[in-house]
Design a protein around this motif. Structure first.
Motif, short mmCIF file in Angstrom:
data_model
loop_
_atom_site.label_atom_id
_atom_site.label_comp_id
_atom_site.label_asym_id
_atom_site.label_seq_id
_atom_site.Cartn_x
_atom_site.Cartn_y
_atom_site.Cartn_z
N SER A 105 40.45 42.73 46.14
CA SER A 105 41.12 43.23 44.93
C SER A 105 40.88 42.30 43.75
O SER A 105 40.69 42.76 42.61
N GLN A 148 37.31 43.00 42.60
CA GLN A 148 37.24 44.31 41.95
C GLN A 148 37.81 44.25 40.53
O GLN A 148 37.19 44.75 39.58
N ARG A 149 38.98 43.64 40.38
CA ARG A 149 39.59 43.54 39.05
C ARG A 149 38.72 42.71 38.11
O ARG A 149 38.62 43.02 36.91
N THR A 154 45.17 47.95 45.32
CA THR A 154 44.35 48.16 44.12
C THR A 154 45.15 48.85 43.01
O THR A 154 44.85 48.69 41.83
#
Length: 339
Positions: free
Chosen positions: A74, A77-78, A252
């Protein structure tokens, strides 16, 4: 190589003894400039992340199933989205129950997604074929499990914390790699680093140097809320359905750990796991003839054997007893999983 669920489940106590604890300091020397990993590996990882964001190509994130692995994924991804990579180009692959990324079926599934960039987080590692069967792809392994310099997939790049005690978790390592890349990463991802670290090192982990000061995060969200969030994120992977997707989706979508505390899918998973633990925990132990080993046998599709082994280990009292094992005959078909 990371130990596999198909052979046995590693106890949290032994893991904590190796990672982030006083026992993991080795010689006791103060960590140097390389903590939490080699400086050149961290810098190379940052360059690859920036390259990926700029390339605007298909990107695959492959996090492990637990709180540390999912938090790592996560955070990355961010970070990529903050750096300008459209979320539509980011895909996540979650490894099936009992498998690892080196299994041919997993490699085939990842290859079918046609990624140009692959990020593998907290999965452990070993010498193997390339992560995907695609020429010219770029792969980065971010990890903290024990691995020699040549124990990584062919053609991959890696950054590992395993040789720099006190050993960081993968979530914290990922956070420290990504934090300088965008000013919003600290605000969006610091709580994820804490969540992943508490998931691996325990709910009472003390944030002492060289670990960063996370006092602001702990004060804002409280240790209790973060630890409750750890429990909820870990629950879906322990259910009979092995619903890791529910944990990933919840993580997420969450802005803070408080969001996880009200997630219906996570709450239902925890209720299911707790009920299964209660059903299996009353199985009486069987002892070896010399009284040194106690075995608790059960048959459950849920991953409850680690919890039950821990419970009984604290309950059984005998001067001769040395080992308490839980043996689950139902978790993986054709296997007996020990904890």
């Amino acid at each position: 190589m990371k130990r596999l669920a198909s052979s046995f489940t590693e106890s949290q106590s032994s893991k904590r003894a190796r990672i982030g604890s006083p026992a993991s300091h080795g010689s006791g020397e103060a960590p140097g400039a390389n903590w939490p990993a080699k400086k050149e590996e961290i810098e190379a990882a940052r360059r690859l992340i920036l390259e990926c964001a700029t390339a605007k190509s298909r990107t695959l994130i492959v996090p492990d199933k637990d709180a540390d692995g999912l938090a790592s994924g996560s955070i990355l991804q961010r970070t990529l989205v903050l750096l300008g990579l459209p979320s539509s180009l980011i895909t996540t692959h979650l490894v099936r129950r009992g498998n690892n990324i080196h299994d041919p079926s997993e490699r085939t599934a990842m290859t079918k997604l046609s990624p140009s960039y692959v990020f593998v987080l907290d999965q452990g590692s070993r010498r193997s074929l390339p992560v995907v069967n695609i020429s010219n792809h770029r792969a980065l392994i971010i990890d903290h499990h024990q691995a020699a310099e040549d124990e990584f997939p062919s053609g991959s790049q890696h950054v590992t914390a395993c040789n720099f005690p006190p050993i960081s978790t993968s979530a914290l390592l990922t956070y420290l790699i990504c934090r300088p890349l965008h000013p919003a990463i600290e605000q969006q991802c610091a709580w994820l680093a804490v969540l992943g670290t508490h998931g691996d090192l325990g709910t009472n982990f003390k944030w002492q140097p060289p670990f960063p000061d996370m006092g602001v995060v702990l004060k804002k969200y409280t240790r209790k809320r973060i630890n409750d969030a750890v429990s909820l994120i870990n629950a879906p992977r322990r259910t009979a359905a092995y619903n890791v997707h529910a944990a990933w989706e919840a993580l997420t979508e969450a802005v803070s750990p408080v969001d996880l505390l009200a997630n219906k899918a996570l709450l239902a998973a925890r209720v299911e796991v707790n009920a299964e633990v209660e059903r299996c925990t009353h199985v009486p132990p069987r002892f070896s003839s010399d009284g040194r080993v106690a075995v608790l046998r059960m048959n459950s599709k849920a991953q409850v054997h680690p919890v039950i082994a821990t419970r009984w280990a604290g309950h059984l009292k005998s001067a001769r007893l040395e080992v308490v094992m839980a043996a689950n005959e139902g978790y993986l078909e054709g296997n007996v999983n020990f904890s």
